[in-house]
Design an enzyme around this catalytic site. Structure first.
Site, PDB file in Angstrom:
ATOM      1  N   ARG A  97      18.233  21.266  50.245  1.00 37.76           N
ATOM      2  CA  ARG A  97      17.148  20.631  51.005  1.00 37.76           C
ATOM      3  C   ARG A  97      16.168  19.926  50.070  1.00 37.76           C
ATOM      4  NH1 ARG A  97      17.332  25.296  54.157  1.00 37.76           N
ATOM      5  NH2 ARG A  97      15.587  26.250  53.055  1.00 37.76           N
ATOM      6  N   SER A 132      27.543  34.050  53.600  1.00 34.98           N
ATOM      7  CA  SER A 132      26.415  34.135  54.520  1.00 34.98           C
ATOM      8  C   SER A 132      26.712  34.949  55.783  1.00 34.98           C
ATOM      9  CB  SER A 132      26.003  32.709  54.918  1.00 34.98           C
ATOM     10  OG  SER A 132      24.682  32.701  55.404  1.00 34.98           O
ATOM     11  N   ASN A 153      25.424  41.152  56.763  1.00 32.57           N
ATOM     12  CA  ASN A 153      25.841  42.519  56.378  1.00 32.57           C
ATOM     13  C   ASN A 153      25.001  43.581  57.092  1.00 32.57           C
ATOM     14  OD1 ASN A 153      23.929  41.415  54.727  1.00 32.57           O
ATOM     15  ND2 ASN A 153      25.026  41.806  52.819  1.00 32.57           N
ATOM     16  N   CYS A 154      23.765  43.221  57.421  1.00 37.07           N
ATOM     17  CA  CYS A 154      22.902  44.209  58.085  1.00 37.07           C
ATOM     18  C   CYS A 154      23.400  44.529  59.505  1.00 37.07           C
ATOM     19  CB  CYS A 154      21.464  43.706  58.149  1.00 37.07           C
ATOM     20  SG  CYS A 154      20.853  43.190  56.534  1.00 37.07           S
ATOM     21  N   THR A 164      15.777  34.965  34.073  1.00 35.56           N
ATOM     22  CA  THR A 164      16.281  36.065  33.247  1.00 35.56           C
ATOM     23  C   THR A 164      15.837  35.817  31.794  1.00 35.56           C
ATOM     24  OG1 THR A 164      18.313  34.897  32.713  1.00 35.56           O
ATOM     25  CG2 THR A 164      18.344  36.246  34.715  1.00 35.56           C
ATOM     26  N   PRO A 217      16.153  31.244  30.030  1.00 39.56           N
ATOM     27  CA  PRO A 217      15.328  30.516  31.008  1.00 39.56           C
ATOM     28  C   PRO A 217      16.107  29.613  31.961  1.00 39.56           C
ATOM     29  CG  PRO A 217      14.845  29.819  28.722  1.00 39.56           C
ATOM     30  CD  PRO A 217      15.820  30.943  28.629  1.00 39.56           C
ATOM     31  N   TYR A 221      18.548  32.017  36.484  1.00 41.33           N
ATOM     32  CA  TYR A 221      17.653  32.736  37.406  1.00 41.33           C
ATOM     33  C   TYR A 221      18.467  33.848  38.075  1.00 41.33           C
ATOM     34  CZ  TYR A 221      14.265  28.924  36.899  1.00 41.33           C
ATOM     35  OH  TYR A 221      13.353  28.030  36.404  1.00 41.33           O
ATOM     36  N   ALA A 222      17.808  34.907  38.469  1.00 37.36           N
ATOM     37  CA  ALA A 222      18.520  35.966  39.203  1.00 37.36           C
ATOM     38  C   ALA A 222      17.639  36.472  40.328  1.00 37.36           C
ATOM     39  CB  ALA A 222      18.902  37.101  38.265  1.00 37.36           C
TER      40      ALA A 222
END
Ligand code: FAD
Length: 809
Positions: free
Chosen positions: A21, A38, A41-42, A272, A275, A278-279
């Site tokens: 987006r 996607s 799981n809940c 992380t 640089p 990202y996590a």
């Protein structure tokens, strides 16, 4: 910009969609080793239970749809096997073809999630031992249930284990739940979880707490799960739900920093130690917002929000993730259990100082049907800072926990909670919302307006004062507590000890607080029992003189409601405890033995109180059902020729006590009235039947002139006239002993006999003069205290027959 995302479910799919987006020209590739991206799981447990009937509903987004909507590329069944930060590339294995290749990136986002832990016990690798983590797991479990397995064992009583157990029960599978801790839902405190265990047990879940599965053995019939406590349980299926560990191996192998519990370390911008990587999500270690300490909080909400922040930062923003509160909620049959922030046990572990309160406000205006207590536990500091909250209830739990989470996230204090302006109309809340109420009580504690004691910390020498109505006490009482209803407290202050700490309590805490304030003003040493009797029950699940946790009975065995049985109707909707039970008592008093009373009430506590009350009072509960927030019950007055409804394991208490007072000795008469008062305070109907010399206790000091024959007049002169004139049975010593005794009693604040008589009568003790003895002794009704009735021996025999206790003094 070329962005690679590892993991295509909660955090990964969110990150990819956000990136697409923000920059439709960016090249975005999502690698997901599973077949689905996607998915919800809940929602997995609820498809097993049939609550979510369509499997497709869980596939929130297919790869095709995702690609179409976002323009991002999705590679399913593609596992990233290595990250090379220096070269800024990843190695990928196509799980369908076995092909391996490399893919370069400008920025990499890891959202590899966590994996369920399978304990290393023999037999855990059996194909019928399954974890529930993704769609294929769900299909396997559901397949076994559809094939008709009769029983299952769920190992682990956390969020997922509890949801699975509930859904297996919904499918008619005999379900055992094994949990290592002595409680279900270990993230919340034990007393709060006790309601959940009760509810699960009520719905048929067989709980094995404080034990663990040690071995799973395959046999011709299925599986046998052996437990540490020596028990063995047969099952067609075992669901393992003992916890998760972060999928951080890739990160570790790439040299990224990880924390003590294996989570990938990130800064507040979610980068992380490299640089460009990202996590987000379950794989990272977050900062606990309350304790300011590293924590692993595997929840979907944080994963989604972190994904958005990470991507915004990749595209030039400077946003920070401020930590996680662990706001969570779970459905447990008709209950919801929610928590936010730190639990009490965690605060203890961390050595933090805290204050706490339990409050039980109604979920919405108590006069609107369906109101039910919310059990709220609030942990806070003396400064007003909110440290944590837990809520269990049927209605409105989610709204209150979210308001509290919002308050905590914005560093609001308990004082601020008092001021929150929250939506109110009777079906939804109260003008003083439970959250406001939590603020009032917590602030009162901070200010010292109330001094509370927890129900598990009551000193053994304290005087427990039950200020509930006698009808409530019948439904369950704390042993050794003295019952003086709040409305009668002012007139009975002289019954309370000055030299002991008094701990008043009611059912929910409010009347106890009012009593606390009154008693403190009157100079008593007093602390209010936090949360009242219902919270005491959480700490003492098997305590209480009559268990209020009676099973909700179906029509009682042996009793039936005939077609032609017309019932007297009582609408107690809108009344809050003790209103409904008091109304039932009054109505039942008006009925003939065997008549039916049909009662409708909206106070949910009534469903527990009524079976216990019926059992204790010898009335028969024919039916009790709960639907649409209302409880409908039918009670037959008396036994109606049938067995009473069993009230748990506790023995029903007799309701009536009868004392025969034969003596006119001061000490014996005093003993009689003290005992009678004790019974009356416990809600018993007490009668003192005075006969022969005992009639003198009932005589007035100054009776009106009555016509009598000479013999009767002589009798009258020779006998003591009234309670003030009685003498001790021993050591009277021409009246000296009696005078000394009265002096000592006065000094030690012990009531005189006339006071004891008044006190007993104020609690409803009935005084009856024996007609036969009056005739023999020439005593006339006018000579007796006002309000004393007269009766024959037959009447007394009737009362004694109904009594559980009959004493002769
Ligand atoms: P996930 O959503 O688990 O996604 C990780 C994905 O990464 C997985 O699909 C995995 O296959 C993939 N992956 C891992 N390694 C690789 C690799 N090397 N290469 C390619 N792909 C890889 N949370 C709540 O807040 N509320 C709930 O009610 C709730 N209920 C739940 C019920 C169940 C049954 C389960 C299983 C979880 C539930 N959760 C709930 C937890 C919630 O789903 C997780 O916290 C959330 O999904 C974490 O998001 P994530 O992106 O970190 O990991």
């Amino acid at each position: 910009m070329k962005i690679l995302v590892i993991g295509g479910v909660a955090g990964g799919a969110s990150a990819a969609a956000r990136a697409a987006r923000l920059d439709s020209n960016a090249e975005i590739i999502v690698f997901e080793r599973g077949k689905y991206i996607s998915f919800a799981n809940c929602g997995l447990p609820y498809h097993i239970g049939g609550v979510i009937p369509q499997r497709e509903s869980l596939l929130v987004m297919t790869s095709e749809k995702f690609v179409g909507r976002t323009g991002a590329e999705v590679r399913i069944q593609s596992e990233v096997t290595a990250i090379n930060p220096k070269a800024r590339e990843v190695e990928v294995k196509n799980l369908k073809t076995g092909e391996a290749y490399k893919e370069s990136y400008d920025k990499l986002i890891m959202s590899t999630g966590s994996s369920p832990v399978v304990p290393p016990i023999p037999g855990a690798d059996d194909p019928d031992v399954i974890t529930l983590w993704n769609i294929p797991d769900m299909d396997r479990i559901k397949g076994r249930v559809d094939a008709g397995i009769k029983s299952a064992v769920v190992v682990g009583g956390g969020f997922i284990g509890m949801e699975v157990a509930e859904n297996l029960i919904e499918r008619g599978v005999e379900t055992h739940l094994v949990e290592l801790q002595p409680q279900v839902l270990p993230p919340i405190d034990k007393e709060m979880a006790s309601m959940l265990s009760d509810t699960m047990a009520k719905h048929g879940v067989k709980l094995h707490l404080n034990t663990k599965a040690t071995e799973i053995v395959r046999n011709p019939e299925g599986l046998t799960v052996k437990l540490e406590d020596g028990e063995s349980v047969s099952a067609g299926l075992v669901v393992m739900a003992v916890g998760v560990r972060p999928n951080s191996e890739l990160a570790k192998a790439a040299g990224l920093e990880t924390g003590e519990r294996g989570g990938v370390k990130v800064n507040d911008r979610l980068q992380t130690s490299d640089p460009d990587i990202y996590a987000v999500g379950d794989v990272i270690e977050v900062n606990d917002f309350v304790l300011n300490h590293p924590a692993m909080i595997p929840l979907a909400g944080p994963a989604n929000r972190q994904a958005r922040i990470a991507v915004n930062n990749i595209f030039g923003a400077d946003e920070t993730y401020k930590g996680s509160l662990g706001t969570s909620i779970v459905k447990v049959f008709e209950l919801a259990a929610a928590s936010v922030g730190a639990s009490e046990k965690r605060l203890k572990q961390m050595g933090r100082d805290y204050l706490k309160t339990y409050i039980l406000p109604a979920s919405h205006a108590s006069y609107y049907p369906g109101a039910d207590p919310l059990y709220i536990k609030l942990l806070f500091e003396k400064s007003g800072k909110i440290l944590g909250a837990q809520i269990v209830g049927r209605d409105g739990v989610d709204k209150r926990i979210d308001v509290l989470a919002t308050a905590m996230r914005n560093n609001l204090t308990v004082m601020d909670l008092e001021e929150l302006e929250l939506a109110y109309a009777p079906p939804f809340g109260s003008a003083k919302d439970p959250v406001n109420f939590a603020g009032f009580v917590a602030h009162n504690i901070i200010k010292g307006d109330t001094i509370v004691v927890d129900p598990d910390k009551i000193p053994s020498d304290a005087f427990l004062l039950d200020v509930r109505q006698p009808e409530e006490v019948i439904c369950g009482a704390i042993p050794d507590a003295v019952n003086i209803p709040l409305g009668k407290l002012r007139d009975n202050l002289d019954r309370l000890p000055k030299d002991r700490e008094i701990i008043p309590f009611c059912k929910l805490g409010l009347r106890g607080y009012v009593a606390e304030r009154l008693l403190r003003d009157k100079g008593f040493k007093v602390r209010n029992m936090s949360g009242g009797y219902l919270v005491w029950k959480l700490f003492h699940p098997t305590g209480g003189e009559v268990s209020p946790s009676c099973p909700n009975p179906a029509p009682a065995s042996g009793g039936s409601i005939g077609e032609t049985d017309a019932a007297v109707e009582l609408n107690a909707c809108g009344l809050q405890c003790p209103g409904p039970i008091v109304q039932v008592k009054n109505k039942i008093d008006e009925l003939q033995d065997g008549q039916l009373l049909k009662v409708t009430a909206s106070d949910a506590g009534f469903a527990n109180d009524l079976p216990a009350w019926c059992n204790a009072t010898g009335n028969q509960l024919m039916k009790i059902v709960e639907a649409d927030g209302k409880i409908e019950a039918v009670v037959r007055k008396g036994q109606g020729g049938a067995e009473p409804v069993p009230a748990g394991t506790a023995e029903a208490k007799p309701k009536r006590a009868t004392l025969v007072l034969f003596s006119n000795d001061l000490d014996k008469a005093m003993a009689a009235f003290i005992i009678a008062t004790g019974f009356a305070a416990l809600g018993h109907k007490v009668t003192i039947f005075c006969t022969f010399w005992g009639l003198n206790v009932l005589r007035k000091d100054h009776p009106p002139a009555v016509k009598k024959d000479l013999l009767s007049r002589m009798f009258g002169w020779m006998m003591p006239r009234g309670a003030k004139k009685l003498a001790l049975s021993k050591m009277n010593m021409m009246g000296m002993g009696t005078a000394m005794m009265k002096h000592v009693m006065n000094k030690q604040n012990v009531d005189s006999l006339p006071d004891l008589i008044n006190q007993a009568r104020s609690l409803g003790v009935e005084l009856v003069a024996c007609e036969m003895a009056m005739n023999v002794m020439g005593i006339k009704q006018e000579e007796l205290l006002d309000g004393v009735s007269t009766a024959g021996v037959g009447n007394f025999a009737g009362m004694a027959a109904e009594s559980g206790t009959t004493l002769f003094i």
